[in-house]
Design a protein around this motif. Structure first.
Motif, PDB file in Angstrom:
ATOM      1  N   LEU A   1       0.867  -1.179   0.000  1.00  0.00           N
ATOM      2  CA  LEU A   1       0.000   0.000   0.000  1.00  0.00           C
ATOM      3  C   LEU A   1       0.897   1.220   0.000  1.00  0.00           C
ATOM      4  CD1 LEU A   1      -2.884   1.217   0.266  1.00  0.00           C
ATOM      5  CD2 LEU A   1      -2.537   1.168   2.750  1.00  0.00           C
ATOM      6  N   SER A   2       0.749   2.081  -1.006  1.00  0.00           N
ATOM      7  CA  SER A   2       1.622   3.246  -1.152  1.00  0.00           C
ATOM      8  C   SER A   2       1.021   4.474  -0.482  1.00  0.00           C
ATOM      9  CB  SER A   2       1.860   3.541  -2.635  1.00  0.00           C
ATOM     10  OG  SER A   2       2.444   2.447  -3.268  1.00  0.00           O
ATOM     11  N   GLN A   3       1.882   5.457  -0.252  1.00  0.00           N
ATOM     12  CA  GLN A   3       1.423   6.733   0.289  1.00  0.00           C
ATOM     13  C   GLN A   3       0.607   7.456  -0.772  1.00  0.00           C
ATOM     14  OE1 GLN A   3       2.052   7.896   3.573  1.00  0.00           O
ATOM     15  NE2 GLN A   3       0.361   9.222   2.916  1.00  0.00           N
ATOM     16  N   ASN A   4      -0.504   8.046  -0.342  1.00  0.00           N
ATOM     17  CA  ASN A   4      -1.340   8.768  -1.301  1.00  0.00           C
ATOM     18  C   ASN A   4      -0.594   9.972  -1.865  1.00  0.00           C
ATOM     19  OD1 ASN A   4      -1.724   9.963   1.436  1.00  0.00           O
ATOM     20  ND2 ASN A   4      -2.962  11.436   0.291  1.00  0.00           N
TER      21      ASN A   4
ATOM     22  N   VAL B   1      -6.487  15.483   9.318  1.00  0.00           N
ATOM     23  CA  VAL B   1      -5.713  14.275   9.064  1.00  0.00           C
ATOM     24  C   VAL B   1      -6.662  13.084   8.968  1.00  0.00           C
ATOM     25  CG1 VAL B   1      -3.927  12.727   9.920  1.00  0.00           C
ATOM     26  CG2 VAL B   1      -3.705  15.198  10.243  1.00  0.00           C
ATOM     27  N   TYR B   2      -6.474  12.273   7.941  1.00  0.00           N
ATOM     28  CA  TYR B   2      -7.290  11.079   7.725  1.00  0.00           C
ATOM     29  C   TYR B   2      -6.371   9.886   7.467  1.00  0.00           C
ATOM     30  CZ  TYR B   2     -11.212  14.270   7.352  1.00  0.00           C
ATOM     31  OH  TYR B   2     -12.152  15.225   7.627  1.00  0.00           O
ATOM     32  N   PHE B   3      -6.905   8.726   7.788  1.00  0.00           N
ATOM     33  CA  PHE B   3      -6.171   7.486   7.559  1.00  0.00           C
ATOM     34  C   PHE B   3      -6.929   6.637   6.537  1.00  0.00           C
ATOM     35  CE2 PHE B   3      -5.209   8.856  11.858  1.00  0.00           C
ATOM     36  CZ  PHE B   3      -3.839   8.724  11.927  1.00  0.00           C
ATOM     37  N   TYR B   4      -6.211   5.795   5.827  1.00  0.00           N
ATOM     38  CA  TYR B   4      -6.871   4.818   4.963  1.00  0.00           C
ATOM     39  C   TYR B   4      -6.265   3.449   5.250  1.00  0.00           C
ATOM     40  CZ  TYR B   4      -2.812   5.931   1.950  1.00  0.00           C
ATOM     41  OH  TYR B   4      -1.555   6.174   1.468  1.00  0.00           O
TER      42      TYR B   4
ATOM     43  N   ALA C   1      -2.321   0.221   7.026  1.00  0.00           N
ATOM     44  CA  ALA C   1      -2.947   1.542   7.094  1.00  0.00           C
ATOM     45  C   ALA C   1      -1.888   2.610   6.917  1.00  0.00           C
ATOM     46  CB  ALA C   1      -3.683   1.715   8.414  1.00  0.00           C
ATOM     47  N   LYS C   2      -2.294   3.730   6.357  1.00  0.00           N
ATOM     48  CA  LYS C   2      -1.420   4.897   6.201  1.00  0.00           C
ATOM     49  C   LYS C   2      -2.222   6.152   6.473  1.00  0.00           C
ATOM     50  CE  LYS C   2       2.087   3.208   2.958  1.00  0.00           C
ATOM     51  NZ  LYS C   2       3.262   3.578   3.770  1.00  0.00           N
TER      52      LYS C   2
END
Length: 749
Positions: free
Chosen positions: A668-671, A735-738, A748-749
């Motif tokens: 999972l990459s950083q947005n 700030v939001y997480f996915y 999760a990031k």
């Protein structure tokens, strides 16, 4: 190997070793203790087996069961002097073929195999032969015999090399090995040339056995390194080799332990007699894999059949099952990258009830039978039978049987006399020998029923040309009155011998040109554009012919030229590579020194034989490093073929093939961008097909938005979040997480 002299009902543990001509030895299981031989040619001695990975228990009584022919025999190739037959058995056994009047002649092969391929040679042209195949196991049980079949040799010698089936070439890579798989239209040998440089394929791996499904594994490779490879095949008559384009494949950094994904399982139980039934299962895998089926009368199974043949489409047959009985089974797939038994992929256990009795229904008459005449040949086609008990077809010409074939829907009669009207009859045949009524069709072959021969355009006979000449022909004329045969493709052959006994190079599937861009072929090494293969001062003969999809026309009158380093070549490439990189294909190329062009276009197709479309919008120009094009519109596990087109001269280079590798692991990459307004992209990678959920949360851990909830294929995926919640309203700054869940992978990031 066969181990004899064992005790009944006893468990044995064993290890295996193999030593190459240089004295390098591999052993399995790992940790097995060996004693080095004292003499140079003496065998290794196994002193101790430290792992009981390989065990087998002998049966209580001796094996008294003969092999069963589970499929075939099929006529897989004919020439003017040979017939090649193939069949499958349920256990390793030898191969025997009786043929001729009274089946008095025979040929055999003592190798113990389950996939049998035997060629009968020294036959007369244009002659029908009766045949019967048989197989016996190592215990002497058998031979199991097929029904008597018929095959007919062609009237003219075979001068065509094998054709590599479009879309069949596949590769699979791990950290120390690469497997390449391809299929040909007739049996051929299997050669792979490879190396770490596009222009220097100096290493070779070969298998001399004649097969139609080819699989070669290159071992002892360096991890995380690009390799270039191409596969080649020649047939029994020495025609060829036909080569794939050069593939660019990178080994992985770590061992590939991903299990294959099995899908599309279908099974059919057919009563082949009043006492027995066969169960045939078919399925596909997303990776190159060998196959296995475990079965039994209870859910504990207990019996198994393993086939080492590699591919992504699979079929296995279980013989000798009882009538009106429920059997349980499961399918297994073993990745070519990780052939360890503890990591076999299995389906859930399924079951099927076999028929209560043999199906003695007379099959329906074959439908939509058509015949297409050629020159000394007729191609027949028909629809697949609507009856599930049909196992093959009988083909008659003018009342005489000329062939018995399996579950196919076409046949090529290569012994039909010209300028005569022939009547063909097709009958369906069931497992218990019931035959349908025949469907007839008529055809009159002749020299005018194929495309005309093209004429030589350039170079003119006897010209002195460069080491990379472009051969040009004037187009052939298709068969008049048949729109389905109006589109032509061309084959070229080049030889240093006037009788073309040995080919220097050849190509098929060249697209028909027009006056502004005539039909042509630039002679370079097969699959390696820009690499010359001609020798200075040598005279070469070349010819071309047209093919309309059903038949090829006559060869053109042979052209000649002398190759010379004194003549400048056209545009040549110093390098041309294509490589898969994180879900994209990067194409790089460089021109030879001292050449100037305005630029290039990139063309792409799913096959090497045609259908190329321009995918570059603007002319591609060079930078200091050369030329580069990035193709983002690709899918994992798909092989793409690329060609370059000079914007200055229209010359074509290629094709070059590359398979888009799936990811090696979940990630999972950083947005990006981050911070963002109003949208951001989230990229993630799946090494295999799984159920995926991707959700956005706020700092309180509350779910804000469900972005993904679906079963997704292996590959590189991107989802865009527009900054809105489930109600469609824009969320407040902060700030939001996915978080992703994909199978057992979470992050999760």
């Amino acid at each position: 190997m066969i181990i004899g002299g064992l005790e009944p009902e006893t468990e044995y543990t064993f290890a295996v070793t193999s030593t190459d001509p240089s004295g390098n030895t591999v052993v399995f299981p790992e940790g097995t203790v060996l004693a080095k031989p004292l003499a140079p040619l003496a065998a290794l001695e196994i002193l101790a087996i430290t792992a009981s990975t390989l065990t087998v228990t002998t049966t209580t009584t001796a094996d008294q069961t003969a092999p069963v022919i589970t499929s075939g025999p099929d006529i897989v190739a004919t020439s003017s002097t040979s017939i090649t037959l193939a069949w499958e058995t349920d256990e390793s056994s030898d191969s025997r073929v009786s043929y001729g009047p009274g089946l008095a002649l025979w040929v055999s092969d003592d190798d113990l195999v389950t996939s049998h391929l035997v060629s009968i040679t020294g036959l007369d042209a244009g002659t029908s032969y009766s045949f019967q195949v048989g197989s016996a196991d190592p215990s002497g049980n058998g031979p199991a015999l097929s029904v008597v079949g018929t095959a007919t040799t062609s009237s003219t010698p075979d001068t065509d090399p094998p054709v590599i089936i479009a879309g069949s070439v596949q590769t699979s890579a791990s950290n120390d090995r690469i497997t390449i798989f391809w299929e040909t239209n007739e049996p051929g040998d299997s050669f792979v040339e490879y190396g770490t440089s596009f222009s220097s394929l100096d290493d070779m791996s070969d298998q001399a056995d004649l097969v139609t499904s080819h699989s070669v594994t290159l071992a002892n490779l360096t991890p995380n390194l690009p390799y270039f490879l191409r596969a080649l095949s020649s047939d029994l008559d020495g025609n060829g080799p036909t080569a794939t384009t050069t593939l660019a494949v990178r080994t992985t950094a770590t061992a590939d332990t991903v299990r294959p994904v099995i899908s599309g399982v279908e099974r059919t139980a057919v009563a082949t007699s009043d006492t027995g039934t066969t169960l045939t299962a078919t399925w596909t895998t997303d990776l190159l894999a060998s196959r296995r089926i475990e079965y039994g009368a209870t859910a504990s199974l207990g019996s198994s059949i393993t086939d080492s043949k590699t591919g992504t489409t699979h079929e296995m047959t279980i013989p000798n099952l009882s009538l009106n009985t429920r059997y349980y089974f499961r399918i297994g797939a073993i990745s070519t990258n990780d052939p360890q038994s503890e990591r076999i992929a299995y389906t859930a256990i399924d079951s099927v009830v076999t028929p209560a009795s043999a199906d003695t229904t007379t099959p329906a008459t074959p439908a939509n039978v058509t015949s297409i005449p050629g020159n000394g040949a007729v191609r027949l086609r028909w629809d697949v039978s609507s009856n599930s008990n049909v196992t093959g077809y009988t083909i008659q010409r003018n009342g005489a049987t000329i062939a018995t074939v399996g579950q196919v829907t076409s046949f090529l009669d290569e012994s039909a006399a010209n300028d005569q009207t022939h009547t063909y009859t097709i009958q369906a045949v069931t497992a218990v020998g019931k035959s349908s009524n025949g469907t007839t069709t008529q055809a009159a072959p002749g020299p005018a029923k194929v495309p005309t021969a093209p004429t030589v355009g350039a170079p003119s006979p006897g010209d002195t040309v460069s080491l990379a000449p472009t051969l040009i022909v004037n187009n052939a004329v298709p068969v008049p009155g048949d729109a389905s045969r109006a589109s032509l493709r061309y084959a070229f052959q080049l030889s240093s011998e006037s009788d073309f006994a040995t080919l220097t190079a050849s190509i098929t599937g060249v697209t028909s040109g027009d006056p502004g861009n005539p039909t042509h072929w630039q002679v370079t090494d097969i699959g390696r554009p820009g690499v010359t293969i001609l020798e200075d001062g040598t005279t070469y003969w070349w010819r071309a012919r047209a093919d309309d999809g059903d038949f090829s026309g006559d060869w053109s009158s042979g052209g000649t030229f002398v190759a010379s380093t004194s003549k400048p070549t056209g545009i040549t490439l110093a390098a041309f590579t294509a490589a898969s990189d994180r879900g994209m294909v990067t194409i790089d190329w460089r021109m030879g020194s001292g050449q100037e062009v305005s630029g290039f276009h990139v063309l792409r197709s799913l096959t090497a034989t045609g259908g190329f479309e321009r995918i570059s919008t603007d002319i591609i120009t060079a930078d200091e490093e050369g030329y580069t094009y990035l193709d983002r519109d690709v899918r994992p596990n798909v092989t793409y073929h690329y060609m370059l087109e000079s914007a200055t001269t229209g010359e074509l280079f290629g094709p070059l093939a590359v398979r888009v590798d799936p990811p090696g692991q979940f990630s999972l990459s950083q947005n990006a961008p981050n911070p963002f307004n109003p949208t951001t992209s989230i990229r993630y990678e799946l090494p295999n097909t799984v159920q995926v959920t991707l959700k956005v949360y706020n700092l309180l851990g509350q779910e804000v938005r469900l972005l993904v909830n679906a079963r997704q294929e292996a590959g590189f995926h991107t989802i865009i979040w527009d900054g809105r919640n489930v109600a469609g309203r824009s969320v407040s700054s902060g700030v939001y997480f996915y978080r992703i869940e994909a199978g057992e992978f979470t992050k999760a990031k």
